[in-house]
Design a protein around this motif. Structure first.
Motif, mmCIF file in Angstrom:
data_model
loop_
_atom_site.group_PDB
_atom_site.id
_atom_site.type_symbol
_atom_site.label_atom_id
_atom_site.label_comp_id
_atom_site.label_asym_id
_atom_site.label_seq_id
_atom_site.Cartn_x
_atom_site.Cartn_y
_atom_site.Cartn_z
ATOM 1 N N GLU A 24 0.849 -1.189 0.000
ATOM 2 C CA GLU A 24 0.000 0.000 0.000
ATOM 3 C C GLU A 24 0.887 1.243 0.000
ATOM 4 O O GLU A 24 1.752 1.383 0.852
ATOM 5 C CB GLU A 24 -0.875 -0.030 1.258
ATOM 6 C CG GLU A 24 -2.080 0.871 1.177
ATOM 7 C CD GLU A 24 -2.992 0.692 2.379
ATOM 8 O OE1 GLU A 24 -2.908 1.547 3.277
ATOM 9 O OE2 GLU A 24 -3.758 -0.292 2.429
ATOM 10 N N CYS A 25 0.647 2.131 -0.952
ATOM 11 C CA CYS A 25 1.450 3.354 -1.033
ATOM 12 C C CYS A 25 1.229 4.185 0.227
ATOM 13 O O CYS A 25 0.113 4.356 0.688
ATOM 14 C CB CYS A 25 1.051 4.149 -2.277
ATOM 15 S SG CYS A 25 1.802 5.784 -2.352
ATOM 16 N N MET A 26 2.317 4.703 0.789
ATOM 17 C CA MET A 26 2.242 5.441 2.054
ATOM 18 C C MET A 26 1.525 6.782 1.896
ATOM 19 O O MET A 26 1.070 7.357 2.868
ATOM 20 C CB MET A 26 3.654 5.700 2.617
ATOM 21 C CG MET A 26 4.457 4.455 2.918
ATOM 22 S SD MET A 26 3.748 3.431 4.223
ATOM 23 C CE MET A 26 4.376 4.223 5.691
ATOM 24 N N LEU A 27 1.436 7.281 0.672
ATOM 25 C CA LEU A 27 0.766 8.575 0.490
ATOM 26 C C LEU A 27 -0.667 8.431 -0.021
ATOM 27 O O LEU A 27 -1.592 8.924 0.592
ATOM 28 C CB LEU A 27 1.591 9.485 -0.434
ATOM 29 C CG LEU A 27 2.828 10.114 0.208
ATOM 30 C CD1 LEU A 27 3.506 11.077 -0.758
ATOM 31 C CD2 LEU A 27 2.482 10.857 1.498
ATOM 32 N N CYS A 28 -0.869 7.750 -1.168
ATOM 33 C CA CYS A 28 -2.229 7.684 -1.724
ATOM 34 C C CYS A 28 -3.005 6.488 -1.184
ATOM 35 O O CYS A 28 -4.209 6.377 -1.408
ATOM 36 C CB CYS A 28 -2.187 7.651 -3.250
ATOM 37 S SG CYS A 28 -1.483 6.145 -3.918
ATOM 38 N N GLU A 29 -2.339 5.577 -0.507
ATOM 39 C CA GLU A 29 -2.941 4.386 0.103
ATOM 40 C C GLU A 29 -3.528 3.411 -0.917
ATOM 41 O O GLU A 29 -4.299 2.528 -0.556
ATOM 42 C CB GLU A 29 -4.016 4.780 1.125
ATOM 43 C CG GLU A 29 -3.454 5.546 2.315
ATOM 44 C CD GLU A 29 -4.478 5.720 3.427
ATOM 45 O OE1 GLU A 29 -5.356 6.580 3.250
ATOM 46 O OE2 GLU A 29 -4.413 4.998 4.439
ATOM 47 N N LEU A 39 6.513 4.241 -1.836
ATOM 48 C CA LEU A 39 5.655 5.053 -2.712
ATOM 49 C C LEU A 39 5.352 4.366 -4.034
ATOM 50 O O LEU A 39 6.179 3.607 -4.556
ATOM 51 C CB LEU A 39 6.355 6.386 -3.007
ATOM 52 C CG LEU A 39 6.563 7.310 -1.813
ATOM 53 C CD1 LEU A 39 7.504 8.437 -2.184
ATOM 54 C CD2 LEU A 39 5.232 7.851 -1.314
ATOM 55 N N CYS A 40 4.161 4.689 -4.580
ATOM 56 C CA CYS A 40 3.861 4.266 -5.947
ATOM 57 C C CYS A 40 4.545 5.267 -6.899
ATOM 58 O O CYS A 40 4.952 6.346 -6.470
ATOM 59 C CB CYS A 40 2.351 4.229 -6.177
ATOM 60 S SG CYS A 40 1.576 5.854 -6.228
ATOM 61 N N ASP A 41 4.625 4.897 -8.174
ATOM 62 C CA ASP A 41 5.328 5.759 -9.140
ATOM 63 C C ASP A 41 4.691 7.146 -9.223
ATOM 64 O O ASP A 41 5.391 8.151 -9.294
ATOM 65 C CB ASP A 41 5.335 5.112 -10.529
ATOM 66 C CG ASP A 41 6.223 3.872 -10.556
ATOM 67 O OD1 ASP A 41 7.031 3.708 -9.608
ATOM 68 O OD2 ASP A 41 6.097 3.069 -11.504
ATOM 69 N N ALA A 42 3.350 7.179 -9.206
ATOM 70 C CA ALA A 42 2.646 8.465 -9.361
ATOM 71 C C ALA A 42 2.968 9.409 -8.214
ATOM 72 O O ALA A 42 3.244 10.592 -8.418
ATOM 73 C CB ALA A 42 1.148 8.216 -9.446
ATOM 74 N N CYS A 43 2.939 8.887 -6.984
ATOM 75 C CA CYS A 43 3.223 9.741 -5.820
ATOM 76 C C CYS A 43 4.684 10.180 -5.803
ATOM 77 O O CYS A 43 4.990 11.309 -5.449
ATOM 78 C CB CYS A 43 2.879 9.022 -4.522
ATOM 79 S SG CYS A 43 1.099 8.934 -4.228
ATOM 80 N N ARG A 44 5.571 9.272 -6.183
ATOM 81 C CA ARG A 44 6.998 9.625 -6.189
ATOM 82 C C ARG A 44 7.276 10.765 -7.168
ATOM 83 O O ARG A 44 8.038 11.674 -6.887
ATOM 84 C CB ARG A 44 7.849 8.403 -6.547
ATOM 85 C CG ARG A 44 9.340 8.631 -6.347
ATOM 86 C CD ARG A 44 10.178 7.406 -6.661
ATOM 87 N NE ARG A 44 9.710 6.244 -5.948
ATOM 88 C CZ ARG A 44 9.084 5.209 -6.517
ATOM 89 N NH1 ARG A 44 8.874 5.195 -7.821
ATOM 90 N NH2 ARG A 44 8.662 4.194 -5.796
HETATM 91 ZN ZN LIG Z 1 0.757 6.638 -4.201
#
Ligand SMILES: [Zn+2]
Length: 218
Positions: A24-29, A39-44
């Motif tokens: 689970e991405c720490m920002l967008c979940e 992080l996922c690529d989009a959030c990074r």
């Molecule tokens: Zn994300």
């Protein structure tokens, strides 16, 4: 130490901390493929690093990792209010302590014992513990205390924040001659940090710096 080297160091530490939710991405979940930075690529791609803001005495220096965003605000909330302590490792990768500070010790922004009992933990102390592990700089929760129960700073303007927080900390005499790095998640007006620095300097600290995860662009 370069920021990238520092990140590599803390990432290793973070890899242990991220379980049990490694997908689970720490920002967008979102449940997706995430990197070892959590992080996922989009959030990074959306992350923005900030140049370190100028600071004034009694603070001798300041480093900030990321530019504050809605996603980061939510993540900070999950860390502090929901006690999702796995965020300590995640946020630590964005903290930095420059070698030229010659830091002796890391010190958290203290919480009043009553507030700490209510929340269950001091998020700043947890960041200190992780940063200490990553940098080898020791940390102490015994040098600076919150002695006055104050209103939450968040709802106040800058002048009110300064008044609210005035004389609400006390420092140990053991800080004499030390180069101290305060550690916190968000640097906004700095009222709390400046008051901590003032208190530490009054007790003889040689230098007081701040390492923060995020700050609004100003
Ligand atoms: Zn994300």
């Amino acid at each position: 130490m370069e920021r990238s080297d520092k990140r590599k160091q803390t990432l290793a530490l973070f890899a242990d901390a991220i379980a049990p939710g490694p997908y689970e991405c720490m920002l967008c979940e979102e449940e997706t493929v995430i990197g070892e930075d959590g992080l996922c690529d989009a959030c990074r791609e959306k992350l923005l690093y900030l140049p370190n803001p100028v600071c004034q005495q009694p603070l001798d220096g300041l480093t900030v990792g990321l530019r504050y965003s809605d996603e980061l605000a939510s993540a900070v909330m999950r860390f502090k209010k929901n006690e999702q302590t796995e965020y300590a490792g995640f946020f630590t990768q964005f903290l930095s302590v420059p070698d030229e500070w010659h830091a002796d010790i890391l010190v958290p922004i203290p919480m009043h014992p009553v507030k700490k009992r209510l929340r269950g933990f001091n998020h700043s102390a947890l960041l200190c513990a992780y940063l200490s592990h990553a940098t080898g700089i020791p940390y102490s929760t015994e040098l600076l205390y919150k002695v006055k129960l104050t209103n939450e700073q968040k709802k106040l303007d800058a002048a009110e924040r300064r008044r609210n927080i005035k004389n609400s900390f006390a420092a140990s005499d053991l800080v004499k001659g030390l180069r101290i790095v305060l550690v916190d998640d968000v640097f906004t007006t700095g009222a709390t940090v400046y008051e901590c620095a003032k208190t530490l300097k009054r007790s003889g600290a040689e230098k007081v710096y701040l390492a923060a995860v995020t700050a609004p662009d100003r």
